[in-house]
Structures are given as structure tokens and as C-alpha cells.
Write a protein that holds these residues in place. Structure first.
Motif: not given
Length: 99
Positions: A50-61
Motif C-alpha cells: 500500500r505504501e509502496g504504491y502510494w509512494a509511486c503515485r506521489a513520485s509520478a505526481s
């Protein structure tokens, strides 16, 4: 005859280009995040993902990992995760989840 062959080659090239443009993006590799679980036994695999995918989305933004890690730590505050743990989750996610 030459025009027919040339037309066939161009048609095949167009079909190939079209098929490649519709190909799905590379699949995310969750394995490295899952492999963190024994090292961070106080976190579940679901929390890591969950946190990994959240971090990925945050990075992509457009967020920088130095901004993301404290937020991940905050998300995991009740598990006792340190900033070093959050940094490891963020860096692993950004590298392996095709952000």
C-alpha cells in the motif's frame, strides 16, 4: 508488382506500430517490496505494498522522495516505522514499481 510489395510492407509496418502502441506498460515488480517484510516484521505485506504504491503515485505526481518518505513514515506511525524504514520503502517502490 513493386508497388504491391511496397504497399504490403507498409501495411505490415503500420499494423506492427499500431499493435506496439496498444501494448500494456511493463508490469510492476512487487517482489522487492514483498521481500522487505521479513526485514520489517512489524509491517504486513499489505502495508508495504500500500505504501509502496502510494509512494509511486506521489513520485509520478512530481513529489521528491525526500518529501514522500516522511509522509510514508506518518502513514505508518502506529507501527513504529522509522524514517529509515520509510526511505527504504520509498526507494524500493520507485525503482521496482515502474513509477
Amino acid at each position: 508488382m513493386v508497388r504491391t510489395i511496397l504497399a504490403s510492407i507498409l501495411a505490415m509496418a503500420g499494423a506492427t506500430a499500431g499493435a506496439l502502441s496498444l501494448a500494456p506498460p511493463a508490469a510492476a515488480d512487487e517482489g522487492p517490496l514483498r521481500e522487505l517484510q521479513p526485514q520489517f516484521a512489524f509491517l504486513t505485506t499489505d502495508q508495504l505494498l500500500r505504501e509502496g504504491y502510494w509512494a509511486c503515485r506521489a513520485s509520478a505526481s512530481g513529489m521528491m522522495s525526500s518529501e514522500i518518505a516522511p509522509l510514508v513514515q506518518q502513514h505508518l506511525k502506529y507501527s513504529g516505522a522509522s524514517l529509515a524504514v520509510a526511505n527504504k520503502i520509498v526507494s524500493t517502490a520507485i525503482v521496482h514499481l515502474d513509477c
